[in-house]
Each structure stands twice: as C-alpha cells, then as structure tokens.
Design a protein around this motif. Structure first.
Motif, PDB file in Angstrom:
ATOM      1  N   SER A 191     -17.411  -6.559  -0.556  1.00 45.11           N
ATOM      2  CA  SER A 191     -18.424  -5.753   0.125  1.00 45.11           C
ATOM      3  C   SER A 191     -18.422  -6.033   1.627  1.00 45.11           C
ATOM      4  CB  SER A 191     -19.803  -5.990  -0.475  1.00 45.11           C
ATOM      5  OG  SER A 191     -20.146  -7.341  -0.390  1.00 45.11           O
ATOM      6  N   LEU A 194     -15.542  -4.077   3.044  1.00 41.56           N
ATOM      7  CA  LEU A 194     -15.769  -2.627   3.027  1.00 41.56           C
ATOM      8  C   LEU A 194     -17.010  -2.222   3.821  1.00 41.56           C
ATOM      9  CD1 LEU A 194     -14.868  -1.934  -0.722  1.00 41.56           C
ATOM     10  CD2 LEU A 194     -13.545  -1.244   1.273  1.00 41.56           C
ATOM     11  N   VAL A 196     -20.190  -2.544   3.112  1.00 40.01           N
ATOM     12  CA  VAL A 196     -21.295  -1.971   2.346  1.00 40.01           C
ATOM     13  C   VAL A 196     -22.099  -3.134   1.768  1.00 40.01           C
ATOM     14  CG1 VAL A 196     -20.082   0.175   1.779  1.00 40.01           C
ATOM     15  CG2 VAL A 196     -19.915  -1.768   0.238  1.00 40.01           C
ATOM     16  N   ALA A 202     -18.661   0.032  -7.498  1.00 41.44           N
ATOM     17  CA  ALA A 202     -17.261   0.158  -7.107  1.00 41.44           C
ATOM     18  C   ALA A 202     -16.438   0.435  -8.348  1.00 41.44           C
ATOM     19  CB  ALA A 202     -16.792  -1.134  -6.477  1.00 41.44           C
ATOM     20  N   ARG A 225     -14.430   1.700  -2.987  1.00 45.27           N
ATOM     21  CA  ARG A 225     -15.768   2.289  -2.794  1.00 45.27           C
ATOM     22  C   ARG A 225     -15.980   3.312  -3.881  1.00 45.27           C
ATOM     23  NH1 ARG A 225     -18.454   3.280   2.717  1.00 45.27           N
ATOM     24  NH2 ARG A 225     -19.752   4.598   1.413  1.00 45.27           N
TER      25      ARG A 225
END
Lengths: 236, 236
Positions: A191, A194, A196, A202, A225
């Motif tokens: 995370s 990415l 997020v 995911a 994602r």
C-alpha cells in the motif's frame, strides 16, 4: 423503490453518463461534494452514497485530501494470452513504466521456496518493482528468481521486461504458467508503494513460471490496485 | 527490521502456525484482543497490526461485535474446468447450499442487455440467489436468463443447479463461457445478503454463457466474499 432510492439511482446514472461522456477535466477531478450536492439538490449523505456506489464499481476513486477522480479504464489481463506488462499496456493504447524498488539476494519465505520447488531456507534473487499505467502506480510486484538460472542478472537493467531479458541474455523462454488469483487487502509494503491506504482491497496474483524445458524458473507475487484491471477469460 | 517490526513478524508467524495447526476451537474463534496482547506481551496497537496482516491474507476475519475468527479454506475456482457450484464444493470436501432470494421477470439494465445480445429495455428472467459453503454465505448471484429459451422456469425448484435444470428440462447445455473478473467493493444489496459491511472488498465475476448451439442463453453476476475463493488457472 422509495424516494431516496430513486434519487440515488438518478444521481448514479447522471454521474456515470457524465463520466462516460468525458465531462470532467483532463485530470479527471470531480466537482466538490458540496457543488455536487447543490447540483443534484440532494443531501451530502445521499450524494456520498451515490459516490460510494460509483467507487464500488471502480468508476471513481478518492485521493486523500484531494477529492474524487474519474478512474482510468481498467487494463484487461487475459491469463490465456502470453504478454508482458509493457506489451499488454501498449496493445491497449496505454503507457507503461517500471521502477525498480530494490533487487538483491535473500533467503526466501517457505511459501516462495514451495513455489520454486526449492528446499526451505533457500537463497533466491528478489526484485521488487512498481509498475505504472499512464503515470499511476497500479502494480506492486515481488519477483523471486531461482539464482541457478540467472547468474549476474542483478547487474542488468531491471526496469524493462524480464521476459525479454531472460530470452536475450539467458535463452530462457516462458513455458507453462500457473496463475493463482486471490482478492485480498494490501499489505503495508504494497500500500505504501501504491500510495493508497493500508488495507485497501487488491487483487493478489501469484504467477509461477516454467521455462521451455519445464523447469520452474521464477515466481511473481503481484499486488494490483483493485480498480486497475479486470481479468478476461473465454473458455471453449 | 526494527524492534516493533520483529515483534509483528513473530506474532504473525505464531498465529499463522496456530491457525494452520488447528489450535482454535471448532467454531474458529480467536481469543480476545486483550488475551492475545497479554499472551504476546505486546501493545494492542501492535497486536491489531498483526491481526490486520492476517486479515489481509484472508486467514482470519472479523465479525461485528463477535470478534475474530479463523477463515475457512478458500474454494478453488478454476474457470477452465466446467463445474457448477454444488459439484465444485463437493469435489473439495465442502458442503454447499443455495437459497433463492427472489425470481421474476424484469426489464434488464443496459449492461445485462448487452451481455445477452438483446435490445435495450428487454424483458428477462432474473433469479437472485445466495450460496453457502459450510453454512457461511459466500456468494450473492444475480442470474439473467433470456426468457425465449426458458419458458416456465420460474415454476421449477431453483435451489438446485441451474446447469442440471437447463439440461433435464430444456436440453440446453453450456458451450462457450466468457469470464470477466473484477476486484470490487460490495454493493448494498450484495453486502446485506452476505452479512458483511457495505463497501467490503469482493470479487465480481460476470459469466456469459452460450449453449451447444453458440446462442447466448444467460449471464450471471456473481459477488464473492473476497476471502472465500481463489482462482487457479494453469496455462500451457
């Protein structure tokens, strides 16, 4: 349907159509929640529920402190077609980039050893990469390579396709591939990479790859994602 | 790794091993967070982070106001093998049940009409079902049938396999199938049926089915609990 459900359906439909028609700015940012509530003469609660519906469908996504954005189209991932990341993106008219997070020898976890058919505690080559579609990070991947077959690979340029590198430098070509796909929640490492929230949904895909001689050569742990791809398989 | 990461790794490993060894009660309930914090001599914060890791891997799940439970093993879903829900569960030593939520004629959404190759606004048969593995609801599914091929089906027992019913009553057998799999968040209807929080992650699978004469006969919109299945595909 009662009145509030009707309102909700109307808002969802209107926003979906605006998105499909490309009504929002190039960056894809939606108007503020306040502006949207006023536009639809509705409460914030109903508006947020509508936005939640569109988020669930992957049509929009929220960035912390920045608001709501239109999701780029999902990448189509067909496990029955042999195609590497950059080729897959290009075929779909998208731009791809790869960034190497780190690459080193390490002791593999039991799970990875099992996938690679190696004894527990084996040394492997681990390459961690972050992959972008149209500048958005969509895939965090850990590649684990059997070091027996890839001597000196850590000196190579690892930002391009490993498929191509295996072929050109080692004369190793993919044979059988096993895919294991699991809906999951992002780990902290994934995370963070990415960008997020930890615990975001995911798709976790494990690919175990054999070469032309049916030797297991590597496995990839891919964290996608959830709104970045869809899997398309047609079976005769 | 720093000290707290080490502690975290130790707790995750110990709990994973206990789960694998079947250390918890038949119902699979974990001790309370307080008891676990004491057992590992750690803070609630670190313990919760460890539980979050195991949740992300789908090893445990949380029930509102009831605490943490060990997840039952995931069902293996292989789109390349033709198998209906009950047969798939049975082959994997699990019990399956199907509950019909409702079944009726309705006007299909544009998406469903496109899938069924019908004009916009067509009348279709919609069957909504909830499917259980070992008494846990894992799949909420909406089946949309082209009514031309399934006259009178609403009078049949819809709690068993539609595949079998199509064959025995209509001499219709599945041919080509198209799978479209999208990680998503649960809609309100689906989350209520599955008894999980709205917005929980899910795998959304759309199956479009053709018959032995290559006619599109139906499509299924399947919402799976994210921790209930994994997709397994081997490609030669």
């Amino acid at each position: 349907m009662n009145e509030s459900q009707t309102t909700l359906a109307v808002i969802c439909k209107a926003l979906s159509e605006s998105i499909a028609a490309g009504a929002f700015s190039a960056e894809g940012r939606l108007p503020s929640e306040r502006a949207l509530s006023e536009q639809f003469s509705t409460t914030r609660i109903t508006l947020r529920e509508a936005l939640g519906h569109l988020e669930a469908q992957g049509l929009i996504y929220r960035e912390v402190r920045r608001g709501w954005f239109v999701s780029p189209p999902r990448i189509v991932y067909n496990p029955l077609q042999r195609s590497h990341f950059h080729a897959m993106a290009k075929d779909q008219g998208r731009s791809a980039e790869t960034q190497v997070i780190d690459a080193r020898h390490c002791v593999a976890s039991d799970t990875v050893c099992q996938k690679l058919l190696l004894p527990s505690g084996s040394d492997v080559i681990c390459i961690r990469r972050l992959r972008y579609i149209d500048k958005r990070p969509v895939l965090y991947v850990e590649h684990y390579l059997n070091p027996l077959y890839f001597s000196g690979i850590l000196d190579a340029d690892l930002t391009s396709s490993l498929t191509d590198l295996y072929a050109s430098r080692y004369d190793i070509h993919y044979g059988r591939v096993r895919f294991d796909m699991v809906p999951t929640l992002l780990t902290r490492e994934a995370s963070q990479a990415l960008k997020v929230a930890s615990g975001s949904p995911a798709l976790f895909i494990t690919r175990t790859n054999r070469d032309q001689n049916d030797r297991v050569i590597d496995c990839d742990l891919e964290y996608w994602r959830y709104d970045a791809l869809h899997i398309d398989v047609e079976v005769n």
